[in-house]
Design a protein around this motif. Structure first.
Motif, PDB file in Angstrom:
ATOM      1  N   ARG A 130       2.626  33.419  -5.541  1.00 10.38           N
ATOM      2  CA  ARG A 130       2.418  33.104  -6.924  1.00 10.38           C
ATOM      3  C   ARG A 130       2.743  31.563  -6.836  1.00 10.38           C
ATOM      4  N   ILE A 131       2.733  30.845  -5.765  1.00  8.82           N
ATOM      5  CA  ILE A 131       3.053  29.402  -5.546  1.00  8.82           C
ATOM      6  C   ILE A 131       1.910  28.843  -4.887  1.00  8.82           C
ATOM      7  N   GLN A 132       1.364  27.753  -5.287  1.00 14.67           N
ATOM      8  CA  GLN A 132       0.326  27.196  -4.594  1.00 14.67           C
ATOM      9  C   GLN A 132       0.672  25.396  -4.593  1.00 14.67           C
ATOM     10  N   TRP A 133       1.104  25.093  -3.574  1.00 16.89           N
ATOM     11  CA  TRP A 133       1.440  23.770  -3.171  1.00 16.89           C
ATOM     12  C   TRP A 133       0.344  22.750  -3.195  1.00 16.89           C
ATOM     13  N   GLU A 134       0.509  21.375  -3.895  1.00 11.38           N
ATOM     14  CA  GLU A 134      -0.643  20.401  -3.579  1.00 11.38           C
ATOM     15  C   GLU A 134       0.030  19.255  -3.728  1.00 11.38           C
ATOM     16  N   GLY A 135      -0.635  18.172  -2.979  1.00 10.36           N
ATOM     17  CA  GLY A 135      -0.041  16.707  -2.994  1.00 10.36           C
ATOM     18  C   GLY A 135      -1.111  15.826  -2.410  1.00 10.36           C
ATOM     19  N   ASP A 136      -0.856  14.583  -2.437  1.00 10.75           N
ATOM     20  CA  ASP A 136      -1.717  13.433  -2.045  1.00 10.75           C
ATOM     21  C   ASP A 136      -1.064  12.339  -1.758  1.00 10.75           C
ATOM     22  N   LYS A 522      -7.819 -18.450 -22.866  1.00  8.89           N
ATOM     23  CA  LYS A 522      -8.348 -18.377 -21.685  1.00  8.89           C
ATOM     24  C   LYS A 522      -7.677 -17.565 -20.240  1.00  8.89           C
ATOM     25  N   PHE A 523      -8.212 -16.462 -20.118  1.00 12.17           N
ATOM     26  CA  PHE A 523      -7.663 -15.736 -19.203  1.00 12.17           C
ATOM     27  C   PHE A 523      -8.777 -14.698 -18.550  1.00 12.17           C
ATOM     28  N   GLY A 524      -8.673 -14.886 -17.214  1.00 14.71           N
ATOM     29  CA  GLY A 524      -9.511 -14.026 -16.432  1.00 14.71           C
ATOM     30  C   GLY A 524      -8.900 -13.522 -15.029  1.00 14.71           C
ATOM     31  N   ALA A 525      -9.403 -12.465 -14.666  1.00 14.61           N
ATOM     32  CA  ALA A 525      -8.800 -11.720 -13.541  1.00 14.61           C
ATOM     33  C   ALA A 525      -9.741 -11.307 -12.733  1.00 14.61           C
ATOM     34  N   ASP A 526      -9.748 -11.408 -11.273  1.00  6.06           N
ATOM     35  CA  ASP A 526     -10.499 -10.676 -10.408  1.00  6.06           C
ATOM     36  C   ASP A 526      -9.669  -9.829  -9.530  1.00  6.06           C
ATOM     37  N   VAL A 527      -9.949  -8.357  -9.517  1.00  6.83           N
ATOM     38  CA  VAL A 527      -8.990  -7.688  -8.941  1.00  6.83           C
ATOM     39  C   VAL A 527      -9.808  -6.601  -7.749  1.00  6.83           C
ATOM     40  N   LEU A 528      -9.302  -6.455  -6.423  1.00 10.75           N
ATOM     41  CA  LEU A 528      -9.822  -5.926  -5.352  1.00 10.75           C
ATOM     42  C   LEU A 528      -9.013  -4.745  -4.962  1.00 10.75           C
ATOM     43  N   LEU A 529      -9.223  -3.632  -5.064  1.00  5.20           N
ATOM     44  CA  LEU A 529      -8.503  -2.434  -4.787  1.00  5.20           C
ATOM     45  C   LEU A 529      -9.144  -1.827  -3.473  1.00  5.20           C
ATOM     46  N   ILE A 530      -8.579  -1.663  -2.405  1.00  5.77           N
ATOM     47  CA  ILE A 530      -9.057  -0.824  -1.103  1.00  5.77           C
ATOM     48  C   ILE A 530      -7.995   0.249  -0.915  1.00  5.77           C
ATOM     49  N   ASP A 531      -8.562   1.636  -0.867  1.00  2.00           N
ATOM     50  CA  ASP A 531      -7.526   2.572  -0.840  1.00  2.00           C
ATOM     51  C   ASP A 531      -8.100   3.621   0.056  1.00  2.00           C
ATOM     52  N   LEU A 532      -7.020   4.139   0.918  1.00  4.00           N
ATOM     53  CA  LEU A 532      -6.953   5.194   1.968  1.00  4.00           C
ATOM     54  C   LEU A 532      -6.333   6.380   1.196  1.00  4.00           C
ATOM     55  N   ASN A 533      -7.398   7.453   0.948  1.00  9.28           N
ATOM     56  CA  ASN A 533      -6.838   8.571   0.357  1.00  9.28           C
ATOM     57  C   ASN A 533      -6.629   9.580   1.134  1.00  9.28           C
ATOM     58  N   ALA A 534      -5.703  10.724   0.927  1.00 11.61           N
ATOM     59  CA  ALA A 534      -5.585  12.056   1.550  1.00 11.61           C
ATOM     60  C   ALA A 534      -4.985  12.904   0.813  1.00 11.61           C
ATOM     61  N   LYS A 535      -5.364  14.144   0.545  1.00  5.79           N
ATOM     62  CA  LYS A 535      -4.783  15.101  -0.140  1.00  5.79           C
ATOM     63  C   LYS A 535      -4.747  16.475   0.385  1.00  5.79           C
ATOM     64  N   PHE A 536      -3.914  17.399  -0.030  1.00  8.37           N
ATOM     65  CA  PHE A 536      -4.021  18.967   0.467  1.00  8.37           C
ATOM     66  C   PHE A 536      -3.765  19.530  -0.613  1.00  8.37           C
TER      67      PHE A 536
END
Length: 536
Positions: A130-136, A522-536
């Motif tokens: 009755r238990i299903q494990w999950e994660g990332d 006056k406010f501006g922002a440039d954001v770069l995100l590079i992600d390595l993802n893994a899940k089970f």
């Protein structure tokens, strides 16, 4: 060792039964015959080991042979005569992704017929079933770049109407960050299930589970961000309570993807045909529970939300989905403290804020942003329209167009003037927001070589939504911003993928018709995100 082999052998036998039921062509006949022989040997071994009864084994083999005979008869009954009088057989092409789906469906059907349960076969406790494990886990590189011309950081800490505590508006910042989540889904009865999930992140930040990598933080925080029970009395309706995921059809225009909802929600999804269905959601969520007293006059802050919509889906899995929602926030606006009762309404200030919403000093002797508390000037009652068109004509590649619009119906200039003591015209009615997003690729990147690219434009005025709960990455969080977002994802392997997103945004500066000048910061922002993802 023997006990661990039993479920492995059973899974191999179940998947191998596919060879009995699929028709063969000349080039595949020899390999399929070898697979059938191997499968029969596996089934016989399962019978000898006591994992599978002899009666069930014979029933599975007979059913597979019967399916094979019916398939062969159907092929012979549909000859096609060519122009020269020869008889040929029409063989329909089956795409690879359809074959994969067929294999999984057949495997699940066979496993269900075997009634295989780990507890019964291996003598383990029945709660294991009755238990299903999950994660990332997610490893992130983040670059925050600020264009030339931004106002100094101290300006953002002293503004009455656009308060935000920004300590950096001009120095580029590089960060390496990690997110880890571990949870369990619990199947308690046929009608009751639940879930628990832990995550990294700061405990006082409801919209970011990221943990910045630095040795000075010797231990990372790991806190509960899901804890719920869900009742499903009928297949098309459920009621959830506790700390749950976002139950609404929405985008990050209004709600950050990592935000949890504390309270209860009822979800309805009746289906009228294979193509048409409707959905509805009712929810009540506590934002900030207060202990009232004569000295504080505090009140609980609540969110009440209702949504209704409909969905159409074609035979090729193309779909159109539309939803309309109303989110009504209670007791989130600030109240000024009386001169003779300092601190009476301090608890009207939200426990967590980002930047962008119109604010005022609730303490007349201590200015907002210079040590004083900043209360929200407006009430918030958000009307949200969300639509999505998903074209699967080129499956497995999809073309997905998503549009979102929000309007704060709670903004009332006269009420704000009475609440804040400010003259009419101090706060402009900036209460609308919208986002348009186009994505091409797989709807989800979860297998090797899956991919998706997307582009979006977003405009979110100052008091369109609560700045605390909108996307925390665009413009580094908050409202009163507009700009572009582009990104791509690519599957490296099963449940492992690489993604990159780039945000470029500026605060909204309006033209003042009376003074013929630009108004705002006056406010501006440039954001770069590079992600390595893994899940089970």
């Amino acid at each position: 060792m023997e006990q661990r082999l039993k479920p492995m052998l059973l899974a191999l036998a179940a998947s191998g039964c596919l060879a009995f039921s699929l028709p063969t062509v000349a080039g595949e006949r020899e390999s399929l015959e070898q697979l059938r022989t191997t499968t029969l040997s596996l089934i016989e071994l399962l019978v000898q080991e006591g994992v599978l009864s002899k009666d069930k084994a014979e029933a599975i083999v007979q059913q597979a042979e019967s399916a094979k005979v019916q398939s062969a008869a159907a092929d012979e009954a549909e000859p096609v005569t060519a122009g020269n009088g020869d008889k040929t057989v029409r063989v329909q092409y089956v795409p690879e992704h359809v074959k994969k789906e067929m294999r999984e469906e057949i495997k699940q059907e066979v496993m269900a017929k075997l009634n295989y349960k780990a507890g019964e076969r291996l003598g383990l406790p029945d709660w294991i079933d009755r238990i299903q494990w999950e994660g990332d886990m997610r490893l992130r590189y983040e670059l925050d770049h600020f264009p030339d011309g931004n106002d100094p950081a101290f300006v953002f800490g002293t503004s009455e109407t656009r308060n935000a505590e920004l300590s950096n508006t001009d120095e580029e910042r590089n960060r390496f960050r990690v997110r880890a989540r571990l949870g369990a889904k619990l199947k308690l009865t046929d009608w009751l299930d639940g879930g628990i999930r832990m995550t990294t992140g700061k405990e006082d930040d409801p919209v970011s589970p990221n943990q910045t990598l630095e040795t000075s933080d010797s231990k990372y925080s790991f806190a509960l961000d899901r804890a719920y029970l869900r009742m499903t009395p009928v297949p098309w309706a459920s009621v959830s309570g506790g700390r749950i995921e976002n139950p609404y059809f929405s985008t990050d225009l209004v709600w950050d993807p990592d935000l949890a909802f504390d309270g209860a929600a009822a979800v309805f999804k009746p289906r009228f045909s294979d193509n048409w269905s409707v959905f509805g959601t009712l929810g009540a969520f506590i934002l900030d529970e207060q202990q009232s007293s004569e000295d504080t006059d505090a009140r609980d802050k609540w969110l009440f939300g209702a949504q209704a919509g409909l969905q159409w889906q074609s035979a090729d899995r193309s779909s159109v989905k539309l939803g309309v929602a109303l989110y009504d926030f209670k007791n989130v606006e600030g109240k000024p403290n009386p001169l003779l009762s300092p601190g009476l309404y301090d608890n009207t200030v939200l426990a967590f804020r980002s930047k962008g919403n119109s604010t005022f000093s609730i303490d007349p002797t201590n200015q907002c942003g210079n040590g004083g508390l900043c209360g929200l000037a407006s009430e918030f009652r958000e009307l949200n329209l969300t639509g999505q068109i998903d074209l699967a004509t080129f499956s497995p590649v999809h073309v997905i167009l998503t549009a979102d619009y929000v309007k704060n119906l709670g903004f009332d200039e006269s009420e704000i003037a009475a609440r804040t003591g400010m003259p009419l015209g101090t706060y402009d009615e900036e209460t609308e927001g919208y986002q348009v997003r186009l994505a091409v690729g797989m709807p989800e990147v979860k297998s090797r070589h899956d991919w998706q690219v997307f582009g979006a434009y977003k405009r979110l005025e100052a008091d369109a939504v609560l700045d605390a709960f909108t996307d925390s990455d665009f413009n580094l969080g908050g409202t009163n911003a507009e700009g572009w977002i582009v990104g791509a994802s690519y599957g490296l392997d099963k449940n492992t993928w690489l993604s990159a997103r780039y945000f470029t945004s500026d605060e909204i500066i309006k033209w003042n018709q009376d003074t013929a000048t630009l108004t705002g910061r006056k406010f501006g922002a440039d954001v770069l995100l590079i992600d390595l993802n893994a899940k089970f």
